[in-house]
Motif scaffolding. Structure first.
Motif, PDB file in Angstrom:
ATOM      1  N   LEU A  14       0.868  -1.180   0.000  1.00 42.79           N
ATOM      2  CA  LEU A  14       0.000   0.000   0.000  1.00 42.79           C
ATOM      3  C   LEU A  14       0.904   1.228   0.000  1.00 42.79           C
ATOM      4  CD1 LEU A  14      -2.825   1.196   0.127  1.00 42.79           C
ATOM      5  CD2 LEU A  14      -2.736   1.033   2.618  1.00 42.79           C
ATOM      6  N   PRO A  15       1.245   1.733  -1.178  1.00 44.58           N
ATOM      7  CA  PRO A  15       2.165   2.868  -1.271  1.00 44.58           C
ATOM      8  C   PRO A  15       1.718   4.058  -0.421  1.00 44.58           C
ATOM      9  CG  PRO A  15       1.779   1.921  -3.436  1.00 44.58           C
ATOM     10  CD  PRO A  15       0.811   1.244  -2.500  1.00 44.58           C
ATOM     11  N   GLY A  16       2.696   4.635   0.306  1.00 43.11           N
ATOM     12  CA  GLY A  16       2.414   5.811   1.126  1.00 43.11           C
ATOM     13  C   GLY A  16       1.519   5.547   2.316  1.00 43.11           C
ATOM     14  N   LYS A  17       1.458   4.294   2.773  1.00 40.24           N
ATOM     15  CA  LYS A  17       0.478   3.959   3.807  1.00 40.24           C
ATOM     16  C   LYS A  17       0.721   4.680   5.130  1.00 40.24           C
ATOM     17  CE  LYS A  17       2.812  -0.297   5.345  1.00 40.24           C
ATOM     18  NZ  LYS A  17       2.686  -1.763   5.451  1.00 40.24           N
ATOM     19  N   ASN A  18       1.964   4.929   5.497  1.00 42.19           N
ATOM     20  CA  ASN A  18       2.224   5.543   6.805  1.00 42.19           C
ATOM     21  C   ASN A  18       1.722   6.974   6.912  1.00 42.19           C
ATOM     22  OD1 ASN A  18       3.517   3.355   8.166  1.00 42.19           O
ATOM     23  ND2 ASN A  18       5.316   3.675   6.877  1.00 42.19           N
ATOM     24  N   THR A  19       1.588   7.644   5.774  1.00 46.42           N
ATOM     25  CA  THR A  19       1.064   9.020   5.779  1.00 46.42           C
ATOM     26  C   THR A  19      -0.348   9.092   5.205  1.00 46.42           C
ATOM     27  OG1 THR A  19       2.090   9.460   3.622  1.00 46.42           O
ATOM     28  CG2 THR A  19       3.368  10.026   5.599  1.00 46.42           C
ATOM     29  N   ARG A  20      -0.882   7.980   4.776  1.00 47.89           N
ATOM     30  CA  ARG A  20      -2.242   7.937   4.224  1.00 47.89           C
ATOM     31  C   ARG A  20      -3.250   8.322   5.302  1.00 47.89           C
ATOM     32  NH1 ARG A  20      -4.108   4.869  -0.306  1.00 47.89           N
ATOM     33  NH2 ARG A  20      -6.368   4.641  -0.318  1.00 47.89           N
ATOM     34  N   LEU A  21      -4.248   9.111   4.935  1.00 46.46           N
ATOM     35  CA  LEU A  21      -5.223   9.597   5.911  1.00 46.46           C
ATOM     36  C   LEU A  21      -6.215   8.509   6.290  1.00 46.46           C
ATOM     37  CD1 LEU A  21      -6.033  13.215   4.666  1.00 46.46           C
ATOM     38  CD2 LEU A  21      -4.353  12.467   6.382  1.00 46.46           C
ATOM     39  N   LEU A  22      -6.248   8.203   7.566  1.00 48.92           N
ATOM     40  CA  LEU A  22      -7.221   7.279   8.148  1.00 48.92           C
ATOM     41  C   LEU A  22      -8.128   8.109   9.042  1.00 48.92           C
ATOM     42  CD1 LEU A  22      -8.293   4.426   8.788  1.00 48.92           C
ATOM     43  CD2 LEU A  22      -6.569   4.295  10.607  1.00 48.92           C
ATOM     44  N   CYS A  23      -9.371   8.276   8.635  1.00 48.22           N
ATOM     45  CA  CYS A  23     -10.287   9.147   9.379  1.00 48.22           C
ATOM     46  C   CYS A  23      -9.687  10.544   9.550  1.00 48.22           C
ATOM     47  CB  CYS A  23     -10.638   8.541  10.734  1.00 48.22           C
ATOM     48  SG  CYS A  23     -11.535   6.994  10.624  1.00 48.22           S
ATOM     49  N   ASN A  24      -9.176  11.074   8.450  1.00 49.25           N
ATOM     50  CA  ASN A  24      -8.660  12.448   8.399  1.00 49.25           C
ATOM     51  C   ASN A  24      -7.390  12.684   9.218  1.00 49.25           C
ATOM     52  OD1 ASN A  24     -10.836  13.311   6.724  1.00 49.25           O
ATOM     53  ND2 ASN A  24     -12.142  13.445   8.537  1.00 49.25           N
ATOM     54  N   LYS A  25      -6.681  11.601   9.537  1.00 48.67           N
ATOM     55  CA  LYS A  25      -5.425  11.732  10.276  1.00 48.67           C
ATOM     56  C   LYS A  25      -4.413  10.756   9.686  1.00 48.67           C
ATOM     57  CE  LYS A  25      -5.978  12.016  14.700  1.00 48.67           C
ATOM     58  NZ  LYS A  25      -6.195  11.618  16.113  1.00 48.67           N
ATOM     59  N   PRO A  26      -3.141  11.154   9.529  1.00 51.36           N
ATOM     60  CA  PRO A  26      -2.147  10.229   8.984  1.00 51.36           C
ATOM     61  C   PRO A  26      -2.071   8.943   9.808  1.00 51.36           C
ATOM     62  CG  PRO A  26      -1.249  12.448   9.095  1.00 51.36           C
ATOM     63  CD  PRO A  26      -2.551  12.475   9.840  1.00 51.36           C
ATOM     64  N   LEU A  27      -1.943   7.827   9.132  1.00 50.76           N
ATOM     65  CA  LEU A  27      -1.916   6.537   9.820  1.00 50.76           C
ATOM     66  C   LEU A  27      -0.918   6.520  10.964  1.00 50.76           C
ATOM     67  CD1 LEU A  27      -2.705   3.534  10.025  1.00 50.76           C
ATOM     68  CD2 LEU A  27      -0.949   3.054   8.298  1.00 50.76           C
ATOM     69  N   ILE A  28       0.280   7.039  10.749  1.00 51.02           N
ATOM     70  CA  ILE A  28       1.313   6.979  11.775  1.00 51.02           C
ATOM     71  C   ILE A  28       0.953   7.777  13.025  1.00 51.02           C
ATOM     72  CG2 ILE A  28       2.696   8.953  10.940  1.00 51.02           C
ATOM     73  CD1 ILE A  28       5.189   7.227  11.551  1.00 51.02           C
TER      74      ILE A  28
END
Length: 228
Positions: A14-28
């Motif tokens: 999943l490219p860019g997953k650590n900064t991908r927005l999960l519920c409007n917040k970066p995953l990390i």
């Protein structure tokens, strides 16, 4: 205790997953925030070669540090080498001696600060070499096997136990959420010994995001907790 969050920029599943927005917040951000709420953790270090991940991490409360070498962020890099490098660098930069530390993968956003504290508490009470988080396998491991290129099924074990599930001993798998290590154990190149203990977590907090399907499932589980 120091928490290390390893987060490389190049993800294939999943490219860019650590900064991908999960519920409007970066995953990390979820892992950083849960670590900061822990009663035991005094510093949160995000180990990354990505300046984007670094900037986001500092914004959400991680301590400022330098980027890790790119050779520790390739597809073939070993996670344990990143832990060794990070711990050694912190000890050198801050003139301290680290006895033990926590590793929190950013791909487990549903892990809570209570989970972290209970795992660390178990580590101290048992005087363990390491504590790893596990969750219960839904199907017996004795049913598992390999599917050959021809489509033929090969059992994982010589005896393919077809007993009813409720008659078989439960098995557990590491969910990737929490690792508590003695430094000397990691420096010796190991994760576990006969003095390793399991911190058990429920399946609903054990999502480990590697694919888009995992990401969508995490969004579903978070439900009404998502910020609108």
């Amino acid at each position: 205790m120091i928490a290390i969050i390893p987060a490389r920029g190049g993800s294939k599943g999943l490219p860019g997953k650590n900064t991908r927005l999960l519920c409007n917040k970066p995953l990390i951000a979820y892992t950083i925030e849960s670590a900061l709420k822990s009663s035991f953790i005094t510093k949160v270090i995000v180990s990354t070669e990505s300046s984007e991940i670094y900037d986001i991490s500092v914004k959400y409360g991680a301590s400022e540090t330098s980027l890790r070498p790119k050779e520790l962020a390739t597809d073939t890099s070993l996670a344990i080498d990143t832990y060794k490098y990070t711990i050694t660098k912190i000890e050198q930069d801050e003139s301290i001696d680290i006895d033990s530390f926590v590793v929190l993968l950013p791909t487990a956003p549903l892990r809570t600060s209570d989970d972290i504290d209970l795992a660390i508490d178990l580590f101290h009470k048992k005087e363990a070499d390491s504590v790893l988080s596990y969750t219960k396998e839904s199907h017996p491991v004795y049913w598992h096997g390999f599917v050959e290129d021809s489509g033929k099924f090969s059992p994982l074990f010589e005896s393919n136990n077809l007993s009813n599930r409720q008659d078989l001993r439960a098995t557990y798998y590491p969910n990737g959420a929490i690792y508590v290590f003695k430094k000397d154990l990691i420096m010796s190149g190991k994760y576990t010994t006969d003095n390793t203990y399991a911190y058990l977590m429920p399946r609903e907090r054990s999502v480990d995001i590697d694919t888009l399907e995992d990401f969508k499932y995490a969004e579903y589980l978070m439900g009404n907790y998502c910020e609108k």
